[in-house]
Design a protein around this motif. Structure first.
Motif, PDB file in Angstrom:
ATOM      1  N   TYR A 196       0.828  -1.197   0.000  1.00 46.81           N
ATOM      2  CA  TYR A 196       0.000   0.000   0.000  1.00 46.81           C
ATOM      3  C   TYR A 196       0.866   1.252   0.000  1.00 46.81           C
ATOM      4  O   TYR A 196       2.015   1.242   0.444  1.00 46.81           O
ATOM      5  CB  TYR A 196      -0.902   0.028   1.231  1.00 46.81           C
ATOM      6  CG  TYR A 196      -1.780  -1.189   1.388  1.00 46.81           C
ATOM      7  CD1 TYR A 196      -1.361  -2.263   2.173  1.00 46.81           C
ATOM      8  CD2 TYR A 196      -3.005  -1.275   0.744  1.00 46.81           C
ATOM      9  CE1 TYR A 196      -2.156  -3.390   2.313  1.00 46.81           C
ATOM     10  CE2 TYR A 196      -3.801  -2.398   0.879  1.00 46.81           C
ATOM     11  CZ  TYR A 196      -3.375  -3.449   1.666  1.00 46.81           C
ATOM     12  OH  TYR A 196      -4.165  -4.567   1.788  1.00 46.81           O
ATOM     13  N   LEU A 197       0.267   2.343  -0.467  1.00 50.49           N
ATOM     14  CA  LEU A 197       0.899   3.645  -0.348  1.00 50.49           C
ATOM     15  C   LEU A 197      -0.181   4.632   0.090  1.00 50.49           C
ATOM     16  O   LEU A 197      -1.086   4.960  -0.689  1.00 50.49           O
ATOM     17  CB  LEU A 197       1.524   4.108  -1.667  1.00 50.49           C
ATOM     18  CG  LEU A 197       2.294   5.431  -1.581  1.00 50.49           C
ATOM     19  CD1 LEU A 197       3.566   5.231  -0.732  1.00 50.49           C
ATOM     20  CD2 LEU A 197       2.673   5.943  -2.967  1.00 50.49           C
ATOM     21  N   GLU A 198      -0.098   5.043   1.342  1.00 47.79           N
ATOM     22  CA  GLU A 198      -1.025   6.032   1.870  1.00 47.79           C
ATOM     23  C   GLU A 198      -0.422   7.401   1.638  1.00 47.79           C
ATOM     24  O   GLU A 198       0.705   7.683   2.051  1.00 47.79           O
ATOM     25  CB  GLU A 198      -1.278   5.814   3.358  1.00 47.79           C
ATOM     26  CG  GLU A 198      -2.229   6.828   3.955  1.00 47.79           C
ATOM     27  CD  GLU A 198      -2.410   6.637   5.454  1.00 47.79           C
ATOM     28  OE1 GLU A 198      -2.093   5.554   5.958  1.00 47.79           O
ATOM     29  OE2 GLU A 198      -2.855   7.595   6.104  1.00 47.79           O
ATOM     30  N   MET A 199      -1.190   8.265   0.995  1.00 42.74           N
ATOM     31  CA  MET A 199      -0.701   9.596   0.638  1.00 42.74           C
ATOM     32  C   MET A 199      -1.576  10.639   1.324  1.00 42.74           C
ATOM     33  O   MET A 199      -2.799  10.649   1.141  1.00 42.74           O
ATOM     34  CB  MET A 199      -0.729   9.786  -0.879  1.00 42.74           C
ATOM     35  CG  MET A 199       0.075   8.743  -1.631  1.00 42.74           C
ATOM     36  SD  MET A 199       0.096   8.949  -3.420  1.00 42.74           S
ATOM     37  CE  MET A 199      -1.589   8.486  -3.804  1.00 42.74           C
ATOM     38  N   ASN A 200      -0.957  11.485   2.126  1.00 39.32           N
ATOM     39  CA  ASN A 200      -1.664  12.531   2.860  1.00 39.32           C
ATOM     40  C   ASN A 200      -1.162  13.907   2.431  1.00 39.32           C
ATOM     41  O   ASN A 200      -0.065  14.047   1.887  1.00 39.32           O
ATOM     42  CB  ASN A 200      -1.440  12.343   4.366  1.00 39.32           C
ATOM     43  CG  ASN A 200      -2.004  11.041   4.872  1.00 39.32           C
ATOM     44  OD1 ASN A 200      -3.203  10.817   4.851  1.00 39.32           O
ATOM     45  ND2 ASN A 200      -1.130  10.157   5.339  1.00 39.32           N
TER      46      ASN A 200
END
Length: 127
Positions: A82-86
């Motif tokens: 996964y890649l969580e981008m904020n």
């Protein structure tokens, strides 16, 4: 040979949040690092984040421009990364890919290093 399928791309507003998924199949024997890459229009592909496992387990690295905003993670049982981008900004607009990343650090890469790439998933940050 391992194959990767990316998903989750979308149109988001500046400051928004998005999580990408990468499902992989096939043997990962000999692979100890995986990563997320991105390629903006007219620009070279760059390695954004890496996660290590196996004998290198626990090491995570990020491109300076995404440190503190992006989080990479992997669920080995689900064969998914996964890649969580904020707090996203306009410069995050790109097609995002996942692939092996052994021997690479965050930054610009030569795509010919790996013979196979998935189709990627489009992320657009715009008002």
């Amino acid at each position: 040979q391992v194959q990767f399928v990316e998903s989750g791309g979308a149109l988001v507003q500046p400051g928004g949040t998005l999580t990408l998924s990468c499902t992989y199949s096939g043997s990962i024997a000999g692979i100890s690092v995986m990563g997320w890459y991105r390629q903006a229009p007219g620009k070279q592909r760059e390695l954004v984040a890496t996660t290590s496992f196996g004998v290198l387990g626990g090491r995570i690295n990020y491109l300076d421009s995404v440190k503190g905003r992006f989080t990479i993670s992997r669920n080995a049982a689900a064969k998914t990364m996964y890649l969580e981008m904020n707090n996203m900004n306009l410069e995050d607009t790109a097609v995002y890919y996942c692939n092996k990343a052994d021997g690479l650090g965050p930054g610009l890469i030569d795509t010919s290093r790996f013979p196979s790439w998935g189709q990627g998933t489009q992320v657009t940050v715009s008002t």
